[in-house]
Design an enzyme around this catalytic site. Structure first.
Site, PDB file in Angstrom:
ATOM      1  N   GLY A  83       0.824  -1.217   0.000  1.00 30.98           N
ATOM      2  CA  GLY A  83       0.000   0.000   0.000  1.00 30.98           C
ATOM      3  C   GLY A  83       0.850   1.255   0.000  1.00 30.98           C
ATOM      4  O   GLY A  83       0.351   2.344  -0.294  1.00 30.98           O
ATOM      5  N   GLY A  84       2.130   1.113   0.351  1.00 26.71           N
ATOM      6  CA  GLY A  84       3.084   2.214   0.235  1.00 26.71           C
ATOM      7  C   GLY A  84       2.773   3.399   1.128  1.00 26.71           C
ATOM      8  O   GLY A  84       2.084   3.280   2.150  1.00 26.71           O
ATOM      9  N   CYS A  87       0.877   5.950   0.460  1.00 28.46           N
ATOM     10  CA  CYS A  87      -0.525   6.352   0.387  1.00 28.46           C
ATOM     11  C   CYS A  87      -1.348   5.665   1.472  1.00 28.46           C
ATOM     12  O   CYS A  87      -2.030   6.316   2.252  1.00 28.46           O
ATOM     13  CB  CYS A  87      -1.070   6.013  -1.003  1.00 28.46           C
ATOM     14  SG  CYS A  87      -2.818   6.355  -1.180  1.00 28.46           S
ATOM     15  N   GLY A 119       8.235  18.883   1.640  1.00 30.85           N
ATOM     16  CA  GLY A 119       8.332  18.171   0.368  1.00 30.85           C
ATOM     17  C   GLY A 119       8.897  16.776   0.528  1.00 30.85           C
ATOM     18  O   GLY A 119       9.259  16.349   1.624  1.00 30.85           O
ATOM     19  N   ASP A 146       5.683   8.503  -7.687  1.00 30.88           N
ATOM     20  CA  ASP A 146       6.471   9.604  -7.106  1.00 30.88           C
ATOM     21  C   ASP A 146       7.919   9.581  -7.580  1.00 30.88           C
ATOM     22  O   ASP A 146       8.581  10.621  -7.582  1.00 30.88           O
ATOM     23  CB  ASP A 146       6.442   9.515  -5.571  1.00 30.88           C
ATOM     24  CG  ASP A 146       5.125  10.022  -4.985  1.00 30.88           C
ATOM     25  OD1 ASP A 146       4.174  10.256  -5.756  1.00 30.88           O
ATOM     26  OD2 ASP A 146       5.051  10.171  -3.751  1.00 30.88           O
ATOM     27  N   HIS A 182     -31.107  19.264  -8.821  1.00 36.29           N
ATOM     28  CA  HIS A 182     -31.303  20.368  -7.886  1.00 36.29           C
ATOM     29  C   HIS A 182     -31.920  19.835  -6.607  1.00 36.29           C
ATOM     30  O   HIS A 182     -32.816  18.996  -6.677  1.00 36.29           O
ATOM     31  CB  HIS A 182     -32.240  21.409  -8.507  1.00 36.29           C
ATOM     32  CG  HIS A 182     -32.572  22.531  -7.572  1.00 36.29           C
ATOM     33  ND1 HIS A 182     -31.680  23.543  -7.301  1.00 36.29           N
ATOM     34  CD2 HIS A 182     -33.683  22.784  -6.813  1.00 36.29           C
ATOM     35  CE1 HIS A 182     -32.223  24.377  -6.434  1.00 36.29           C
ATOM     36  NE2 HIS A 182     -33.439  23.936  -6.114  1.00 36.29           N
TER      37      HIS A 182
HETATM   38  P1  FAD Z   1       4.734   4.901  -2.589  1.00 32.93           P
HETATM   39  O1  FAD Z   1       3.329   4.935  -2.179  1.00 32.93           O
HETATM   40  O2  FAD Z   1       5.715   5.734  -1.838  1.00 32.93           O
HETATM   41  O3  FAD Z   1       5.172   3.385  -2.566  1.00 32.93           O
HETATM   42  C1  FAD Z   1       6.474   3.008  -2.831  1.00 32.93           C
HETATM   43  C2  FAD Z   1       6.738   1.693  -2.128  1.00 32.93           C
HETATM   44  O4  FAD Z   1       7.963   1.166  -2.593  1.00 32.93           O
HETATM   45  C3  FAD Z   1       6.899   1.847  -0.608  1.00 32.93           C
HETATM   46  O5  FAD Z   1       6.006   0.972   0.037  1.00 32.93           O
HETATM   47  C4  FAD Z   1       8.341   1.434  -0.335  1.00 32.93           C
HETATM   48  O6  FAD Z   1       8.493   0.709   0.864  1.00 32.93           O
HETATM   49  C5  FAD Z   1       8.632   0.538  -1.527  1.00 32.93           C
HETATM   50  N1  FAD Z   1      10.048   0.458  -1.901  1.00 32.93           N
HETATM   51  C6  FAD Z   1      10.915   1.471  -2.097  1.00 32.93           C
HETATM   52  N2  FAD Z   1      12.102   0.999  -2.527  1.00 32.93           N
HETATM   53  C7  FAD Z   1      11.955  -0.361  -2.624  1.00 32.93           C
HETATM   54  C8  FAD Z   1      12.811  -1.408  -3.030  1.00 32.93           C
HETATM   55  N3  FAD Z   1      14.047  -1.177  -3.476  1.00 32.93           N
HETATM   56  N4  FAD Z   1      12.336  -2.662  -2.962  1.00 32.93           N
HETATM   57  C9  FAD Z   1      11.076  -2.926  -2.547  1.00 32.93           C
HETATM   58  N5  FAD Z   1      10.235  -1.974  -2.157  1.00 32.93           N
HETATM   59  C10 FAD Z   1      10.662  -0.701  -2.205  1.00 32.93           C
HETATM   60  N6  FAD Z   1      -1.961  11.426  -2.859  1.00 32.93           N
HETATM   61  C11 FAD Z   1      -3.224  11.487  -3.311  1.00 32.93           C
HETATM   62  O7  FAD Z   1      -3.472  11.209  -4.472  1.00 32.93           O
HETATM   63  N7  FAD Z   1      -4.250  11.845  -2.480  1.00 32.93           N
HETATM   64  C12 FAD Z   1      -4.042  12.176  -1.180  1.00 32.93           C
HETATM   65  O8  FAD Z   1      -4.988  12.497  -0.459  1.00 32.93           O
HETATM   66  C13 FAD Z   1      -2.719  12.129  -0.688  1.00 32.93           C
HETATM   67  N8  FAD Z   1      -2.458  12.420   0.605  1.00 32.93           N
HETATM   68  C14 FAD Z   1      -1.190  12.312   1.060  1.00 32.93           C
HETATM   69  C15 FAD Z   1      -0.950  12.610   2.406  1.00 32.93           C
HETATM   70  C16 FAD Z   1       0.323  12.499   2.898  1.00 32.93           C
HETATM   71  C17 FAD Z   1       0.567  12.819   4.354  1.00 32.93           C
HETATM   72  C18 FAD Z   1       1.391  12.066   2.057  1.00 32.93           C
HETATM   73  C19 FAD Z   1       2.778  11.906   2.607  1.00 32.93           C
HETATM   74  C20 FAD Z   1       1.164  11.774   0.746  1.00 32.93           C
HETATM   75  C21 FAD Z   1      -0.128  11.909   0.216  1.00 32.93           C
HETATM   76  N9  FAD Z   1      -0.405  11.639  -1.114  1.00 32.93           N
HETATM   77  C22 FAD Z   1      -1.682  11.728  -1.578  1.00 32.93           C
HETATM   78  C23 FAD Z   1       0.671  11.260  -2.056  1.00 32.93           C
HETATM   79  C24 FAD Z   1       0.671   9.738  -2.279  1.00 32.93           C
HETATM   80  O9  FAD Z   1       0.818   9.087  -1.046  1.00 32.93           O
HETATM   81  C25 FAD Z   1       1.799   9.362  -3.221  1.00 32.93           C
HETATM   82  O10 FAD Z   1       1.720  10.133  -4.397  1.00 32.93           O
HETATM   83  C26 FAD Z   1       1.707   7.897  -3.604  1.00 32.93           C
HETATM   84  O11 FAD Z   1       1.802   7.076  -2.468  1.00 32.93           O
HETATM   85  C27 FAD Z   1       2.820   7.527  -4.588  1.00 32.93           C
HETATM   86  O12 FAD Z   1       2.706   6.188  -4.915  1.00 32.93           O
HETATM   87  P2  FAD Z   1       3.971   5.327  -5.374  1.00 32.93           P
HETATM   88  O13 FAD Z   1       3.437   3.987  -5.669  1.00 32.93           O
HETATM   89  O14 FAD Z   1       4.718   6.057  -6.409  1.00 32.93           O
HETATM   90  O15 FAD Z   1       4.939   5.309  -4.113  1.00 32.93           O
END
Ligand code: FAD
Length: 459
Positions: A38-39, A41, A268, A306, A437
């Site tokens: 779930g990362g 998010c 950031g 990201d 409405h």
């Molecule tokens: P991530 O969700 O960061 O997932 C990356 C995953 O990769 C992580 O679980 C990490 O452990 C794993 N990983 C990294 N390196 C390795 C490796 N070498 N091997 C195995 N695993 C690895 N976005 C929205 O759209 N709506 C919102 O309301 C929103 N609210 C937010 C609130 C907060 C407080 C924060 C911090 C962010 C928010 N975001 C929101 C942004 C959103 O969380 C991110 O844009 C999104 O999670 C990016 O997804 P991703 O899959 O790129 O990366």
């Protein structure tokens, strides 16, 4: 060595969505996650913030309820149970993802993946090191909190978005460094809990990526709710004393010190490149460089979410994951996706497409119409008539270039505007649609008809 069509590194919304789409398309898939499925998010971002914002919203409604002749006394908050509910929500959704991985026969590896140019991935965990081989790799390693090197940062009681959602005590005072989306949403949570919140922002306005008027409107509303802003102010030092923490910043040539119980650093995020250091792929600044198919400079390696910059939003990451899989399956992505973006503050902001400034910079002859929600029937009846709707269109064909909504529930309404933009719709087409409405969404119809000089309730 086990072989896969696709190995996906990172189990956030970019990675796990790509994994499911690839498996459903008949590919053999490995998903590698070093921390929690779930990362960011699910575990430290979108979902915990929105869960706690719901608590904050109810508290705010109770505070404002006397305007509806409802008098509530002796309100108390049980922080530990709130956090427990937040954790239950996360676990429920995480179990949902685990179930989907099982159903779709995705091989899930718990460990950090280290990727080589030829598609070999070494998965390192506490228990073992394992190698797998994939024809294609999707990098979805996301981002991590960025803490700038400010003097004293290591000494003070500092939280980030990784830790604040597990706080054990409601602080009396909170200073938030950074007036972006994350800082503002967390400000709303703590303000509702009764914390005195100060926000220090280095730029000349909050939410620099959003419509200027939307940011200014929100700032005024948050100030009315008791949040204090220090804009155009640069934090230069933190200090720990026996009783509290000090945030020292400079504004208009003066040094100002705020005393606080805790600090939230929210300036950031930077891409997470753990595991991709050995790849010979190109970067664009700190981000991995990709084309519109999400392909890196190594044709077998894709990158999403990201890690590649852009909006840094969960739904953008998921869409990019789906696009990467589409390309692996042999389909070209012809159009850029239209990505709406939302700020879940009180009131909310939701936007899609260009702001007025961006549309002008892109060379459009721009026409803009903004109507406020002060006269909207549903909004008045619900005491939710603070906000506006703005349409930004190209003067020539009235093609919709952007929509900005500010107010209650606008994050649920922006998809209507996104649908028009997705279909390259015009202002006339919005105006010709029937909106139920009474709804706040009628504001979009009113903005479109006023734009065309045919407004019913607005000019
Ligand atoms: P991530 O969700 O960061 O997932 C990356 C995953 O990769 C992580 O679980 C990490 O452990 C794993 N990983 C990294 N390196 C390795 C490796 N070498 N091997 C195995 N695993 C690895 N976005 C929205 O759209 N709506 C919102 O309301 C929103 N609210 C937010 C609130 C907060 C407080 C924060 C911090 C962010 C928010 N975001 C929101 C942004 C959103 O969380 C991110 O844009 C999104 O999670 C990016 O997804 P991703 O899959 O790129 O990366």
């Amino acid at each position: 060595m086990e072989q896969f069509d696709v190995a996906i590194v990172g189990g956030g919304p970019g990675g796990y969505v790509a994994a499911i789409r690839a498996a459903k398309s008949g590919l053999t898939v490995a998903l590698i996650e070093g921390n929690e499925l779930g990362g960011t998010c699910l575990n430290r971002g979108c979902i915990p913030s929105k869960t706690l914002l719901k608590h904050a919203e109810v508290l705010k409604q109770i505070k404002d309820s006397s305007a509806l002749a409802i008098h509530v006394e002796n309100v108390s908050v049980d922080l530990a149970t709130m956090i427990e509910r937040k954790n239950n929500v996360i676990n429920q959704l995480k179990n949902g993802i685990k179930g989907l991985l099982r159903q779709n026969k995705i091989k899930y590896y718990q460990g950090y993946g280290y990727v080589a140019d030829d598609g070999k991935v070494t998965i390192k965990s506490e228990k073992s090191n394992e190698n797998i081989q994939a024809k294609h790799v999707i990098l979805a390693t996301g981002s991590q909190v960025f803490i700038p090197p400010i003097q004293g940062a290591q000494e003070v009681t500092m939280y980030t978005s990784d830790t604040i959602f597990d706080i054990e005590e409601i602080p009396e005072r909170l200073v938030i460094v950074g007036g972006g989306v994350i800082g503002l949403e967390i400000a709303c949570i703590f303000n509702s809990l009764g914390t005195k919140v100060d926000i220090v922002e280095m730029a000349e306005r909050i939410l620099p990526m959003e419509d200027r008027e939307a940011g200014e409107f929100l700032k005024k509303e948050l100030e009315n709710d008791g949040i204090t802003f220090h804009i155009d102010a640069q934090v230069t030092e933190f200090k720990k004393t026996e009783t509290d923490n000090k945030v020292i910043f400079h504004k208009d040539g003066k040094e100002i010190t705020l005393e606080t119980d805790i600090i939230l650093m929210s300036v950031g995020r930077r891409p997470n490149v753990t595991g991709i250091e050995d790849l010979t792929i190109q970067f664009d600044g700190p981000f991995v460089k990709v084309d519109k198919n999400m392909q890196t400079s190594q044709p077998n390696i894709y990158a999403v979410g990201d890690l590649i910059g852009g909006f840094q939003l969960a739904h953008a990451a998921s869409n990019e994951g789906i696009r990467a899989v589409d390309h692996i399956l042999g389909n070209e992505n012809k159009k850029n996706a239209i990505i709406p973006h939302c700020v879940y503050t009180f009131p909310e902001i939701a936007s899609v497409g260009f702001t007025e400034e961006q549309a002008k910079e892109a060379g459009h002859q721009v026409k803009v119409k903004k109507i406020d929600l002060a006269g909207n029937g549903k909004a008045i009846s619900a005491l939710e008539n603070k906000g506006f709707m703005k349409i930004i269109a190209d003067k020539k064909y009235n093609e919709v270039l952007g929509v900005v909504m500010v107010g209650a529930h606008v994050t649920e309404m922006i998809s209507q505007a996104t649908a028009f933009m997705h279909l390259e719709g015009t202002v006339e087409e919005i105006e010709s649609m029937v909106f139920p409405h009474p709804t706040l969404a009628e504001g979009l119809f009113e903005a479109a008809s006023a734009y065309l000089g045919k407004g019913i309730h607005y000019n």
